[in-house]
Design a protein around this motif. Sequence first.
Motif, PDB file in Angstrom:
ATOM      1  N   THR A   3      -4.268 -71.198 -30.867  1.00  0.00           N
ATOM      2  CA  THR A   3      -5.070 -71.520 -29.680  1.00  0.00           C
ATOM      3  C   THR A   3      -5.337 -70.296 -28.799  1.00  0.00           C
ATOM      4  OG1 THR A   3      -3.081 -72.171 -28.444  1.00  0.00           O
ATOM      5  CG2 THR A   3      -4.249 -73.903 -29.620  1.00  0.00           C
ATOM      6  N   GLU A  58      -3.644 -72.378 -24.312  1.00  0.00           N
ATOM      7  CA  GLU A  58      -3.682 -71.085 -24.994  1.00  0.00           C
ATOM      8  C   GLU A  58      -2.367 -70.578 -25.562  1.00  0.00           C
ATOM      9  OE1 GLU A  58      -5.860 -66.767 -24.475  1.00  0.00           O
ATOM     10  OE2 GLU A  58      -5.701 -68.091 -22.743  1.00  0.00           O
ATOM     11  N   THR A  86      -2.291 -67.950 -17.649  1.00  0.00           N
ATOM     12  CA  THR A  86      -3.187 -68.875 -18.322  1.00  0.00           C
ATOM     13  C   THR A  86      -2.501 -70.228 -18.480  1.00  0.00           C
ATOM     14  OG1 THR A  86      -4.687 -69.112 -20.216  1.00  0.00           O
ATOM     15  CG2 THR A  86      -2.474 -68.296 -20.690  1.00  0.00           C
ATOM     16  N   ILE A 126      -7.266 -67.396 -27.228  1.00  0.00           N
ATOM     17  CA  ILE A 126      -8.705 -67.220 -27.033  1.00  0.00           C
ATOM     18  C   ILE A 126      -9.027 -65.763 -27.359  1.00  0.00           C
ATOM     19  CG2 ILE A 126     -10.619 -67.354 -25.397  1.00  0.00           C
ATOM     20  CD1 ILE A 126      -8.985 -69.410 -23.821  1.00  0.00           C
ATOM     21  N   ASP A 161     -11.214 -63.092 -24.991  1.00  0.00           N
ATOM     22  CA  ASP A 161     -11.515 -63.946 -23.840  1.00  0.00           C
ATOM     23  C   ASP A 161     -12.299 -63.155 -22.785  1.00  0.00           C
ATOM     24  OD1 ASP A 161     -11.468 -65.535 -21.585  1.00  0.00           O
ATOM     25  OD2 ASP A 161      -9.286 -65.593 -21.400  1.00  0.00           O
TER      26      ASP A 161
END
Length: 473
Positions: free
Chosen positions: A256, A401, A396, A258, A261
């Motif tokens: 998961t 994530e 985050t 990113i 990002d």
Amino acid sequence: MTAPESFPEDLYQTLADFQQTHLLAWWDELNERERSELLAQIQRINFAQIQRLYTPDPSAKSEESPAQKAERATRPATVVRLEDRKSAPTESEKATAQGNQLLAAGRVGAILVAGGQGSRLGFSHPKGMYPIGPVKQTSLFQILVEQLRARARQAGQPISYFIMTSDATHEETVEYFQQHQNFGLSSDDLYFFKQGTMPAVDAESGQILLEQKHYIAVSPDGHGGMLAALKNNGMFDVMREKGIDTLYYHQVDNPTAIVCDPEFLGYHQNANAAVSVKVVSKRSPDEKMGVVCDVDQKTQIIEYSDLPDSIAEQTDEAGNLLHWAGSTAIHIFNRDFLEQIANDDARLPFHQANKKVPFIDASGSQVAPEEPNAIKFERFIFDVLPEADTVLVYETDRSREFNPVKNAEGQDSPRTAHEALNLIFSDWLQSCGVKLPADAIVEISPLFAVDETELKQKISVDTQFTSPLYLGE
């Protein structure tokens, strides 16, 4: 003192100078191939470095332990909290736009650390090959590569992927990518490089151990070995030629994550940081995560095993953990900063670990120790943090994530990663107005939609789906 037959005299003298001639104890028994393999290993060893690591200079000032440093730990100075970003969407939008500009300018490359095997998962292959997609059992590698491709498509610029393997995973990883046509990633944008190894030494004598009569016992030199590996394999040269000055670093076990990002990239650039670290709020004081904190005005990561309980349990006036920031092993590095560290080997320290290492004894018998008998040397990439003038700490959402696949069962297992992916994709669809049954199983390829915003451009409110649902390219 003379070298054995067909062994270089000068190299034998080096072995003698460092009391390591036992490595040639069975030279006369070896065939030509075995001699060649052993010689190549010996030629790669920095014997002076091994001796220095095993026997530190007694006149050198003794360094304080991480636990002693932790006594002075404070919250990091430069932090972007998740709640603050939610309450200031305009700032987040500006950062995202800035990150997208970096990507569109072709200035961003990604580094994937993929040297580990899936043995703890009962999977005898590189961990990146592990099937983790909720519907299609898509592998970790495919999920991450498709994210990179989708991000590059949005940016209108290719993004190079630098994948660090190990002796244990390199050949199978490269073959796996070839079998799957690099999952659509151009070979011009894909670079494999192998991390280095360090010999294991006997804890009592400092002698390098033989795993077999013709093979030295070695282990990967840690994720911090990435810097030497990038330099030695010419990857920094590639990055400079391509105009890449910002590197997005992540590990293969987190499906998961990113990749590249844009918002994180934008905040990194705004802070003028040399390094940025993504963190999540720790679940509890004893959660096994490295803690990001400041010690003497320098941001660093203290391993959970080095953080005394009395420090880990400290709280502020509101009852919140003082040392809340758990590292996700997702970073952004400026390339020139990493090059500076790579060119000055002394700036990234080695750590010692006492381990059980099978070896060949003086009689030639194989020994499988029941207690730690050896010292392994490794480097940690997060040790570059205190070398940076500015480190940004960026919080985050854990559920979005940070869902690594580390254990066969329980927390951070394939089951929890499946659930996390399914929840993320289901939430995206529901935000588009799609009604899903509570037990729906959903998987969305990044090539269909890399995020919720892109999905909303493709899905209308009245679209009907059945479960299990896979949305692909």
